[in-house]
Design a protein around this motif. Structure first.
Motif, mmCIF file in Angstrom:
data_model
loop_
_atom_site.group_PDB
_atom_site.id
_atom_site.type_symbol
_atom_site.label_atom_id
_atom_site.label_comp_id
_atom_site.label_asym_id
_atom_site.label_seq_id
_atom_site.Cartn_x
_atom_site.Cartn_y
_atom_site.Cartn_z
ATOM 1 N N ASN A 104 0.683 -1.218 -0.102
ATOM 2 C CA ASN A 104 0.071 0.044 -0.200
ATOM 3 C C ASN A 104 0.833 1.158 0.050
ATOM 4 O OD1 ASN A 104 -3.220 0.196 0.300
ATOM 5 N ND2 ASN A 104 -2.577 -1.814 1.258
ATOM 6 N N ILE A 105 2.088 1.220 0.948
ATOM 7 C CA ILE A 105 2.749 2.317 0.875
ATOM 8 C C ILE A 105 3.695 2.489 -0.321
ATOM 9 C CG2 ILE A 105 4.733 3.622 2.059
ATOM 10 C CD1 ILE A 105 3.571 1.944 4.703
ATOM 11 N N CYS A 106 3.943 1.622 -1.069
ATOM 12 C CA CYS A 106 4.851 1.594 -2.427
ATOM 13 C C CYS A 106 4.127 1.924 -3.456
ATOM 14 C CB CYS A 106 5.309 -0.126 -2.597
ATOM 15 S SG CYS A 106 6.893 -0.362 -1.495
ATOM 16 N N PHE A 107 2.662 1.624 -3.333
ATOM 17 C CA PHE A 107 1.746 1.919 -4.482
ATOM 18 C C PHE A 107 1.969 3.267 -5.221
ATOM 19 C CE2 PHE A 107 -2.329 3.148 -6.626
ATOM 20 C CZ PHE A 107 -2.244 2.127 -7.433
ATOM 21 N N PRO A 108 2.009 4.416 -4.623
ATOM 22 C CA PRO A 108 2.278 5.637 -5.337
ATOM 23 C C PRO A 108 3.423 5.878 -5.745
ATOM 24 C CG PRO A 108 1.986 6.099 -2.775
ATOM 25 C CD PRO A 108 1.609 4.784 -3.118
ATOM 26 N N LEU A 109 4.657 5.169 -5.257
ATOM 27 C CA LEU A 109 6.091 5.159 -5.858
ATOM 28 C C LEU A 109 5.925 4.413 -7.164
ATOM 29 C CD1 LEU A 109 7.820 4.743 -2.486
ATOM 30 C CD2 LEU A 109 7.505 6.732 -3.591
ATOM 31 N N TYR A 110 5.308 3.393 -7.169
ATOM 32 C CA TYR A 110 5.133 2.502 -8.323
ATOM 33 C C TYR A 110 4.557 3.340 -9.561
ATOM 34 C CZ TYR A 110 6.100 -1.710 -5.467
ATOM 35 O OH TYR A 110 6.433 -2.681 -4.600
ATOM 36 N N GLN A 112 4.888 6.616 -9.949
ATOM 37 C CA GLN A 112 5.804 7.314 -10.360
ATOM 38 C C GLN A 112 7.112 6.680 -11.189
ATOM 39 O OE1 GLN A 112 7.259 9.938 -7.289
ATOM 40 N NE2 GLN A 112 5.246 10.276 -6.291
ATOM 41 N N GLY A 113 7.159 5.492 -11.175
ATOM 42 C CA GLY A 113 8.210 4.760 -11.897
ATOM 43 C C GLY A 113 9.266 4.207 -10.980
ATOM 44 N N ILE A 114 9.187 4.443 -9.668
ATOM 45 C CA ILE A 114 10.184 4.083 -8.768
ATOM 46 C C ILE A 114 10.203 2.442 -8.863
ATOM 47 C CG2 ILE A 114 11.112 3.951 -6.401
ATOM 48 C CD1 ILE A 114 10.798 6.794 -7.815
ATOM 49 N N LYS A 115 11.704 1.876 -8.928
ATOM 50 C CA LYS A 115 11.711 0.542 -8.852
ATOM 51 C C LYS A 115 11.457 0.029 -7.584
ATOM 52 C CE LYS A 115 15.332 0.648 -12.332
ATOM 53 N NZ LYS A 115 16.715 0.061 -12.658
ATOM 54 N N LYS A 116 11.054 -1.505 -7.651
ATOM 55 C CA LYS A 116 10.445 -2.109 -6.494
ATOM 56 C C LYS A 116 11.598 -1.922 -5.105
ATOM 57 C CE LYS A 116 8.106 -6.271 -4.947
ATOM 58 N NZ LYS A 116 7.804 -7.752 -5.326
ATOM 59 N N LYS A 117 12.840 -2.289 -5.373
ATOM 60 C CA LYS A 117 13.623 -2.395 -4.159
ATOM 61 C C LYS A 117 13.778 -0.938 -3.693
ATOM 62 C CE LYS A 117 18.473 -3.509 -3.201
ATOM 63 N NZ LYS A 117 19.922 -4.029 -3.741
ATOM 64 N N GLU A 118 13.780 0.050 -4.444
ATOM 65 C CA GLU A 118 13.836 1.369 -3.816
ATOM 66 C C GLU A 118 12.742 1.837 -3.206
ATOM 67 O OE1 GLU A 118 14.766 6.147 -5.391
ATOM 68 O OE2 GLU A 118 15.163 4.387 -6.626
ATOM 69 N N ALA A 119 11.515 1.288 -3.950
ATOM 70 C CA ALA A 119 10.072 1.886 -3.003
ATOM 71 C C ALA A 119 10.110 1.209 -1.708
ATOM 72 C CB ALA A 119 8.890 1.258 -4.280
ATOM 73 N N ARG A 120 10.453 -0.185 -1.680
ATOM 74 C CA ARG A 120 10.232 -1.060 -0.395
ATOM 75 C C ARG A 120 11.185 -0.359 0.566
ATOM 76 N NH1 ARG A 120 8.321 -6.889 0.161
ATOM 77 N NH2 ARG A 120 6.565 -6.583 -1.008
ATOM 78 N N LYS A 121 12.367 -0.024 0.168
ATOM 79 C CA LYS A 121 13.303 0.631 1.048
ATOM 80 C C LYS A 121 12.676 1.862 1.842
ATOM 81 C CE LYS A 121 17.802 2.905 1.556
ATOM 82 N NZ LYS A 121 18.882 3.374 0.909
ATOM 83 N N ARG A 122 11.927 2.791 0.894
ATOM 84 C CA ARG A 122 11.304 4.016 1.463
ATOM 85 C C ARG A 122 10.080 3.497 2.210
ATOM 86 N NH1 ARG A 122 11.086 8.857 3.345
ATOM 87 N NH2 ARG A 122 9.287 10.070 2.723
ATOM 88 N N ALA A 123 9.352 2.619 1.883
ATOM 89 C CA ALA A 123 8.313 1.866 2.507
ATOM 90 C C ALA A 123 8.565 1.773 3.998
ATOM 91 C CB ALA A 123 7.636 1.021 2.083
ATOM 92 N N TYR A 124 9.803 0.848 4.209
ATOM 93 C CA TYR A 124 10.293 0.490 5.282
ATOM 94 C C TYR A 124 10.672 1.546 6.291
ATOM 95 C CZ TYR A 124 10.375 -4.201 3.330
ATOM 96 O OH TYR A 124 10.124 -5.432 2.766
ATOM 97 N N GLU A 125 11.324 2.691 5.934
ATOM 98 C CA GLU A 125 11.633 3.978 6.587
ATOM 99 C C GLU A 125 10.231 4.672 7.027
ATOM 100 O OE1 GLU A 125 13.730 6.338 3.584
ATOM 101 O OE2 GLU A 125 15.258 5.130 3.729
ATOM 102 N N LEU A 126 9.216 4.814 6.152
ATOM 103 C CA LEU A 126 8.225 5.154 6.697
ATOM 104 C C LEU A 126 7.415 4.383 7.960
ATOM 105 C CD1 LEU A 126 6.898 6.502 3.070
ATOM 106 C CD2 LEU A 126 7.374 7.919 5.089
ATOM 107 N N LEU A 127 7.326 3.183 7.482
ATOM 108 C CA LEU A 127 6.773 2.158 8.533
ATOM 109 C C LEU A 127 7.336 2.498 9.916
ATOM 110 C CD1 LEU A 127 6.117 -1.123 6.679
ATOM 111 C CD2 LEU A 127 4.680 0.461 7.842
ATOM 112 N N GLU A 128 8.702 2.701 9.916
ATOM 113 C CA GLU A 128 9.525 3.056 11.209
ATOM 114 C C GLU A 128 9.057 4.449 11.857
ATOM 115 O OE1 GLU A 128 12.065 2.330 14.283
ATOM 116 O OE2 GLU A 128 11.778 1.191 12.646
ATOM 117 N N ILE A 129 8.596 5.473 11.014
ATOM 118 C CA ILE A 129 8.360 6.572 11.473
ATOM 119 C C ILE A 129 6.808 6.677 12.093
ATOM 120 C CG2 ILE A 129 7.689 9.011 10.550
ATOM 121 C CD1 ILE A 129 9.792 8.911 8.408
ATOM 122 N N VAL A 130 6.090 5.814 11.478
ATOM 123 C CA VAL A 130 4.708 5.894 11.857
ATOM 124 C C VAL A 130 4.484 4.661 12.910
ATOM 125 C CG1 VAL A 130 3.522 6.825 9.676
ATOM 126 C CG2 VAL A 130 4.074 4.339 10.065
#
Length: 240
Positions: A104-110, A112-130
């Protein structure tokens, strides 16, 4: 320069009974780093106004300038790109029920054309924040209301927006969960200097978190300014 500048904005609809004026000559300036509340009863025009801020609703007249760009002057692709600066969370969460939390968090990044590995890294960072790192493999149906809203907040932050619009984001939550979500939003505002606009009908939400507020009534701004000043005026009006 204001982060969001709304000038002479009006919005009308046509239904079976004729023209309905939802917003009438709205003028609001929201500064960078504000937590700005827009409060009013049901039907006041709050949700229409917030949807005009990212042009999900196109105003009938007037202008909306966001981060230095007048949205009405942008072509479709330019508007889509500029919307990346504006995250949005909703009362109903709007999560993809068939997707995991991390997807769900990766969806808007996909999108935008962000690759899965990079999107998931960002998602994990955000899950830590929330505060939901342990729920990354869960599905929305397995989460509480507060946890769903935290996922929605993480998703809204995925593209590093400068502005976060919150449309009745706590109205479906109990008081304790509401307090925790507001603390999270305040923390995000302070740490990342993200401008937050909160649409609500609850005075307690505005008093707890907002720096400035506009009071909407019947599509008009009745009062606007610092929260403490506006609430003193409201109490004075009631006393009168």
């Amino acid at each position: 320069m204001s982060e969001i500048s709304i000038k002479n904005l009006s919005k009308s609809f046509v239904d079976k009974n004729g023209e309905v004026i939802a917003l009438d000559n709205i003028n609001i300036d929201i500064e960078k780093g504000d937590i700005y509340g827009i409060i009013g009863m049901s039907g006041a025009g709050k949700s229409t106004l917030v949807r005009c801020m990212n042009y999900l609703e196109k105003p009938t007249s007037g202008t909306v300038e966001v981060a230095g760009k007048e949205l009405g002057s942008l072509k479709k692709k330019e508007l889509q790109k500029h919307r990346e600066k504006i995250g949005m969370i909703f009362q109903g969460y709007n999560l993809l029920m068939q997707k995991s939390v991390v997807e769900n968090i990766c969806f808007p990044l996909y999108i935008q054309g962000i690759k899965k590995k990079e999107a998931r890294k960002r998602a994990y960072e955000l899950l830590e924040i929330v505060g939901l790192s342990d729920k990354r493999k869960a599905y929305p149906s397995q989460l509480s209301g507060g946890q769903k809203q935290r996922v929605a907040i993480a998703r809204a932050l995925a593209a590093n927006p400068e502005i976060l619009l919150c449309d009745e984001a706590t109205s479906a939550l109990d008081p304790q969960t509401t307090a925790s979500i507001l603390e999270l939003l305040k923390d995000i505002n302070e740490k990342y200097n993200i401008t937050i606009v909160i649409i609500t009908h609850e005075m307690s939400v505005v008093k707890k978190i907002c720096t400035k507020v506009a009071v909407l009534e019947g599509g008009h701004v009745k009062k606007e300014g610092e929260v403490a000043t506006i609430f003193k005026e409201v109490i004075s009006d009631v006393g009168a």
